[in-house]
Design a protein around this motif. Structure first.
Motif, PDB file in Angstrom:
ATOM      1  N   LEU A 184       0.768  -1.289  -0.159  1.00 32.18           N
ATOM      2  CA  LEU A 184       0.082  -0.026   0.038  1.00 32.18           C
ATOM      3  C   LEU A 184       0.701   1.254  -0.172  1.00 32.18           C
ATOM      4  CD1 LEU A 184      -2.906  -0.910   2.642  1.00 32.18           C
ATOM      5  CD2 LEU A 184      -2.986  -0.719   0.006  1.00 32.18           C
ATOM      6  N   THR A 185       0.317   2.277  -0.717  1.00 38.24           N
ATOM      7  CA  THR A 185       1.000   3.483  -0.625  1.00 38.24           C
ATOM      8  C   THR A 185      -0.039   4.658  -0.304  1.00 38.24           C
ATOM      9  OG1 THR A 185       0.628   4.073  -3.023  1.00 38.24           O
ATOM     10  CG2 THR A 185       2.525   2.742  -2.489  1.00 38.24           C
ATOM     11  N   THR A 186       0.522   5.859  -0.104  1.00 38.91           N
ATOM     12  CA  THR A 186      -0.397   6.966   0.104  1.00 38.91           C
ATOM     13  C   THR A 186      -0.394   7.993  -1.042  1.00 38.91           C
ATOM     14  OG1 THR A 186       1.522   8.172   0.965  1.00 38.91           O
ATOM     15  CG2 THR A 186       0.234   6.975   2.496  1.00 38.91           C
ATOM     16  N   ASP A 187      -0.315   7.310  -2.275  1.00 38.59           N
ATOM     17  CA  ASP A 187      -0.532   8.156  -3.643  1.00 38.59           C
ATOM     18  C   ASP A 187      -2.005   8.390  -3.772  1.00 38.59           C
ATOM     19  OD1 ASP A 187      -0.021   9.422  -6.076  1.00 38.59           O
ATOM     20  OD2 ASP A 187       0.204   7.795  -7.137  1.00 38.59           O
ATOM     21  N   ASN A 188      -2.594   9.062  -3.197  1.00 38.54           N
ATOM     22  CA  ASN A 188      -4.128   9.429  -3.334  1.00 38.54           C
ATOM     23  C   ASN A 188      -4.495  10.912  -3.015  1.00 38.54           C
ATOM     24  OD1 ASN A 188      -4.715   9.033  -0.325  1.00 38.54           O
ATOM     25  ND2 ASN A 188      -4.192   6.975  -0.893  1.00 38.54           N
ATOM     26  N   ALA A 189      -5.659  11.217  -3.091  1.00 38.22           N
ATOM     27  CA  ALA A 189      -6.164  12.348  -2.488  1.00 38.22           C
ATOM     28  C   ALA A 189      -6.165  12.944  -1.132  1.00 38.22           C
ATOM     29  CB  ALA A 189      -7.727  12.902  -3.066  1.00 38.22           C
ATOM     30  N   GLN A 190      -6.093  11.757  -0.322  1.00 37.82           N
ATOM     31  CA  GLN A 190      -6.181  11.776   0.965  1.00 37.82           C
ATOM     32  C   GLN A 190      -4.800  11.766   1.473  1.00 37.82           C
ATOM     33  OE1 GLN A 190      -8.946  13.444   1.587  1.00 37.82           O
ATOM     34  NE2 GLN A 190      -9.954  11.889   3.281  1.00 37.82           N
ATOM     35  N   ASN A 191      -3.728  11.319   0.777  1.00 36.56           N
ATOM     36  CA  ASN A 191      -2.453  10.827   1.523  1.00 36.56           C
ATOM     37  C   ASN A 191      -2.661   9.723   2.499  1.00 36.56           C
ATOM     38  OD1 ASN A 191      -0.902  12.615  -0.332  1.00 36.56           O
ATOM     39  ND2 ASN A 191      -1.779  14.328   0.949  1.00 36.56           N
ATOM     40  N   GLU A 192      -3.356   8.895   2.239  1.00 41.03           N
ATOM     41  CA  GLU A 192      -3.689   7.827   3.443  1.00 41.03           C
ATOM     42  C   GLU A 192      -3.277   6.600   2.694  1.00 41.03           C
ATOM     43  OE1 GLU A 192      -7.494   8.242   4.959  1.00 41.03           O
ATOM     44  OE2 GLU A 192      -7.115   9.886   6.099  1.00 41.03           O
ATOM     45  N   TYR A 193      -3.064   5.465   3.583  1.00 44.34           N
ATOM     46  CA  TYR A 193      -3.139   4.101   2.946  1.00 44.34           C
ATOM     47  C   TYR A 193      -4.606   3.423   2.915  1.00 44.34           C
ATOM     48  CZ  TYR A 193       1.906   4.396   4.457  1.00 44.34           C
ATOM     49  OH  TYR A 193       2.965   4.595   4.685  1.00 44.34           O
ATOM     50  N   TYR A 194      -5.244   3.304   1.650  1.00 43.95           N
ATOM     51  CA  TYR A 194      -6.357   2.922   1.524  1.00 43.95           C
ATOM     52  C   TYR A 194      -6.457   1.383   1.555  1.00 43.95           C
ATOM     53  CZ  TYR A 194      -7.717   7.357  -0.387  1.00 43.95           C
ATOM     54  OH  TYR A 194      -8.176   8.921  -0.725  1.00 43.95           O
ATOM     55  N   LEU A 195      -7.343   0.794   2.267  1.00 43.08           N
ATOM     56  CA  LEU A 195      -7.645  -0.673   2.427  1.00 43.08           C
ATOM     57  C   LEU A 195      -8.068  -1.069   0.847  1.00 43.08           C
ATOM     58  CD1 LEU A 195      -7.565  -3.354   4.359  1.00 43.08           C
ATOM     59  CD2 LEU A 195      -9.851  -2.796   4.817  1.00 43.08           C
ATOM     60  N   THR A 196      -9.093  -0.196   0.351  1.00 41.47           N
ATOM     61  CA  THR A 196      -9.521  -0.481  -0.858  1.00 41.47           C
ATOM     62  C   THR A 196      -8.562  -0.367  -2.007  1.00 41.47           C
ATOM     63  OG1 THR A 196      -9.852   1.843  -1.230  1.00 41.47           O
ATOM     64  CG2 THR A 196     -11.842   0.724  -0.534  1.00 41.47           C
ATOM     65  N   ASP A 197      -7.376  -0.203  -1.726  1.00 39.77           N
ATOM     66  CA  ASP A 197      -6.311  -0.556  -3.007  1.00 39.77           C
ATOM     67  C   ASP A 197      -5.855  -1.766  -3.064  1.00 39.77           C
ATOM     68  OD1 ASP A 197      -6.304   2.314  -3.673  1.00 39.77           O
ATOM     69  OD2 ASP A 197      -4.438   2.634  -2.454  1.00 39.77           O
ATOM     70  N   LEU A 198      -6.089  -2.595  -1.921  1.00 40.23           N
ATOM     71  CA  LEU A 198      -5.700  -4.151  -1.936  1.00 40.23           C
ATOM     72  C   LEU A 198      -6.559  -4.960  -3.139  1.00 40.23           C
ATOM     73  CD1 LEU A 198      -5.559  -4.957   1.654  1.00 40.23           C
ATOM     74  CD2 LEU A 198      -3.798  -4.319   0.295  1.00 40.23           C
ATOM     75  N   VAL A 199      -7.865  -4.148  -3.492  1.00 39.74           N
ATOM     76  CA  VAL A 199      -8.460  -4.924  -4.577  1.00 39.74           C
ATOM     77  C   VAL A 199      -7.617  -4.843  -5.778  1.00 39.74           C
ATOM     78  CG1 VAL A 199     -10.465  -4.943  -6.120  1.00 39.74           C
ATOM     79  CG2 VAL A 199     -10.646  -4.439  -3.602  1.00 39.74           C
TER      80      VAL A 199
END
Length: 336
Positions: A184-199
């Protein structure tokens, strides 16, 4: 049976509640919001449940002293929250991950996810809505296979038109879950680790990913504001009252009657308006509960009639038990 684990995400404050209290510690009918997903998971067969706490973590630990907790000191996203549950890293089986502010989810729905996850890396619960709003969108490819989840803030205009949304409930193969978390990385609008990126990550690994639309989207209702808390309260109250009425309990005015989900009620019982029956209360047969009565964690015997009472941790039986229950000549109304 394959081992069933679970993680409940409950670390956030819930700023839109406009309260100093942790969101999941607000009361819903007769217990904190968090108690509902916890109870549903246990009924669905979860053997080990870890609650991720953060804001006012001690209040959660005090309220649920028998449960297992992990601490998220910084709020860096849902993926980061799951990273804190290192205690499950080497477990076998399947791990269901859900938010602590979704109290309407039924045990049958969670059990279905455990069953459907067999042989897959992840099965997520989705819902089909008229408007996707602020929910993440389930993106499928041309064959209908789940490709990824895109959070609302990161959606393109085309993706915002997708009506299938992510309900925030996932069942992972536990080994696949913890193997993929490190990517997981924080490369998104929230600069957070999205669990949804695991999909997306699991897809790219060639793992089997699936999404199942819930039969009742109302079960996925989350609570972010006091207004939404009221909406869920009303849904849950009506559902409980209807269940008792279908079993033959006469609730004279369901809109003005509150019954907790663990209450048991016998046959030929009548409940009048402006009453609350809460906790692990059990009402016998031929009971009458008149207006302005509040009962919690009590046993009310056959034929008892109560009016304008506050009863807690009590056992009340028919004072004139020489007459058969339901015979009005042998039952007096007790006023407290």
């Amino acid at each position: 049976m394959t081992k069933r684990n679970a993680i409940i995400l409950a670390a956030g404050k819930g700023t839109r509640m406009k309260s100093e209290k942790n969101k999941v510690m607000h009361d819903l009918i007769d217990r904190p919001i968090l108690a509902y997903p916890l109870g549903a998971l246990k009924k669905a067969g979860a053997e080990r449940i870890v609650i991720v706490a953060g804001y006012q973590a001690q209040s959660l630990m005090d309220a649920f002293p028998e449960e297992e907790f992990a601490l998220q000191k910084e709020q860096l996203g849902t993926g980061h929250a799951v990273m804190q549950v290192s205690a499950l890293k080497d477990e076998d089986g399947y791990t269901l991950v859900m938010n602590g502010d979704v109290p309407c989810l039924q045990p049958e729905t969670l059990e279905m996810l455990y069953d459907q996850a067999q042989g897959k890396a992840i099965v997520l619960l989705s819902a089909i809505l008229e408007e996707g709003g602020n929910y993440g969108r389930v993106v499928r490819d041309e064959t209908g296979a789940v490709k990824e989840i895109v959070e609302a803030r990161d959606c393109t205009p085309e993706q915002k038109e997708i009506r299938e949304i992510n309900a925030g409930v996932y069942c992972f193969n536990n080994r696949d879950l913890f193997d993929a978390l490190s990517e997981l990385t924080t490369d998104n609008a929230q600069n957070e680790y999205y669990l949804t990126d695991l999909v997306r990550i699991l897809n790219e690994k060639g793992k089997h990913v699936d999404a199942i639309a819930a039969s009742d989207p109302d079960e996925m209702a989350g609570i972010n504001t006091v207004s939404e808390l009221y909406d869920v309260y009303r849904w849950m109250k009506d559902r409980i009252n209807r269940r008792h009425m279908l079993a033959g309990v006469q609730i004279v005015d369901p809109q003005r009657t509150v019954i907790g989900q663990d209450v048991k009620i016998g046959h030929d019982t009548v409940i009048y308006p402006d009453t609350e029956i809460l906790g692990k209360t059990a009402l016998g047969n031929y009971v009458e509960i008149f207006p302005q009565t509040w009962i919690k964690d009590s046993v009310i015997g056959d034929g008892v009639r109560l009016q304008m009472c506050k009863v807690q941790n009590e056992m009340i039986s028919n004072a004139l038990d020489e007459e058969p229950a339901g015979n009005e000549e042998g039952t007096g109304t007790q006023a407290c």
